[in-house]
Scaffold this motif. Structure first.
Motif, short mmCIF file in Angstrom:
data_model
loop_
_atom_site.label_atom_id
_atom_site.label_comp_id
_atom_site.label_asym_id
_atom_site.label_seq_id
_atom_site.Cartn_x
_atom_site.Cartn_y
_atom_site.Cartn_z
N GLY A 166 0.82 -1.22 0.00
CA GLY A 166 0.00 0.00 0.00
C GLY A 166 0.84 1.25 0.00
O GLY A 166 0.52 2.24 -0.69
N THR A 167 1.94 1.24 0.76
CA THR A 167 2.81 2.42 0.83
C THR A 167 3.48 2.70 -0.50
O THR A 167 3.58 3.86 -0.93
CB THR A 167 3.88 2.20 1.91
N VAL A 168 3.94 1.64 -1.16
CA VAL A 168 4.60 1.82 -2.45
C VAL A 168 3.61 2.33 -3.50
O VAL A 168 3.92 3.25 -4.27
CB VAL A 168 5.23 0.49 -2.92
N ILE A 169 2.41 1.75 -3.52
CA ILE A 169 1.40 2.20 -4.49
C ILE A 169 1.04 3.66 -4.24
O ILE A 169 0.93 4.46 -5.18
CB ILE A 169 0.15 1.31 -4.41
N ALA A 170 0.85 4.02 -2.96
CA ALA A 170 0.51 5.41 -2.63
C ALA A 170 1.63 6.36 -3.03
O ALA A 170 1.38 7.46 -3.55
CB ALA A 170 0.22 5.53 -1.13
#
Length: 225
Positions: A166-170
């Protein structure tokens, strides 16, 4: 209302802290992504292709309304032609398989650059062939953009471990929308300085050619997917 139907899942990383520093946390995450060389290059390619697409839409609108006086409706149809091409490119990209699919990113960007450079010739074409040529050129740009964009977006969703996904996508999306935000003032400046929006497309093509060549060289160094 639809969100109430989403199945509840446990947190991938319950120990993760809330990013209270906002953009600073995102900037640190973008730096941390560099540890995965292939992922970092794919994120850069994704940010650039969205930036280039946003620039192109703004050139198309001014070209249709002011340069050739086709009207706003035709400008919308031309944007739609690029988007249909984007969808077709995404379907075409699904044929690339699980191998070193990223090797096509640089060459596709370079091919897209050539099409944008050819678009500068639209004012010199016969008036009867100009609109059809514009549809064809923008459709081709969309196809090539889709071959780049769709696999990159899928890879960003699949590559990170569960705890960081989720952090990478965000963080990737932060970069994408920053590129879109910057594209507005840059496109306005280009339209103000250049006499014709088709020259802006050619300028965008020249930039894309350089970026595509750099990415082609960078991806050639990758040894696996």
């Amino acid at each position: 209302a639809m969100s109430f139907g989403v199945v509840r899942r446990p947190a991938a990383d319950p120990r993760a802290r809330f990013p209270r520093q906002g953009p600073l946390s995102t900037a640190r995450e973008l730096i941390a992504i560099r540890a995965d060389s292939l992922l970092f290059k794919v994120v850069l390619a994704t940010v650039f292709i969205w930036f280039a697409g946003s620039m192109l839409i703004q050139f198309i609108t001014v070209m249709a309304v002011e340069q050739f006086e086709w009207g706003e409706a035709v400008g919308g149809y031309l944007v739609a032609a690029a988007l249909v091409g984007l969808a077709a490119g995404g379907l075409l990209a699904s044929r690339l398989g699980e191998g070193r699919w990223y090797r096509v990113i640089g060459p596709c960007m370079m091919a897209m650059a050539v099409v944008l450079l050819v678009a500068e010739m639209l004012p010199f074409m016969p008036a009867s062939a100009r609109l059809a040529s514009a549809y064809g050129l923008l459709g081709a740009v969309g196809v090539l953009g889709g071959v780049v964009m769709i696999p990159c977006e899928a890879f960003i969703q699949r590559r990170p471990p569960a705890g960081r996904k989720g952090t990478v996508i965000a963080s990737s999306n932060f970069g994408v929308f920053f590129g879109i935000l910057v594209s507005g003032p840059l496109a306005n400046a280009a339209n103000a300085v250049l006499d014709e929006p088709t020259r802006g497309m050619a300028l965008m093509g020249a930039v894309t050619l350089v970026v595509g060549a750099l990415l082609r060289r960078a991806f050639a160094k990758e040894k696996g997917s």
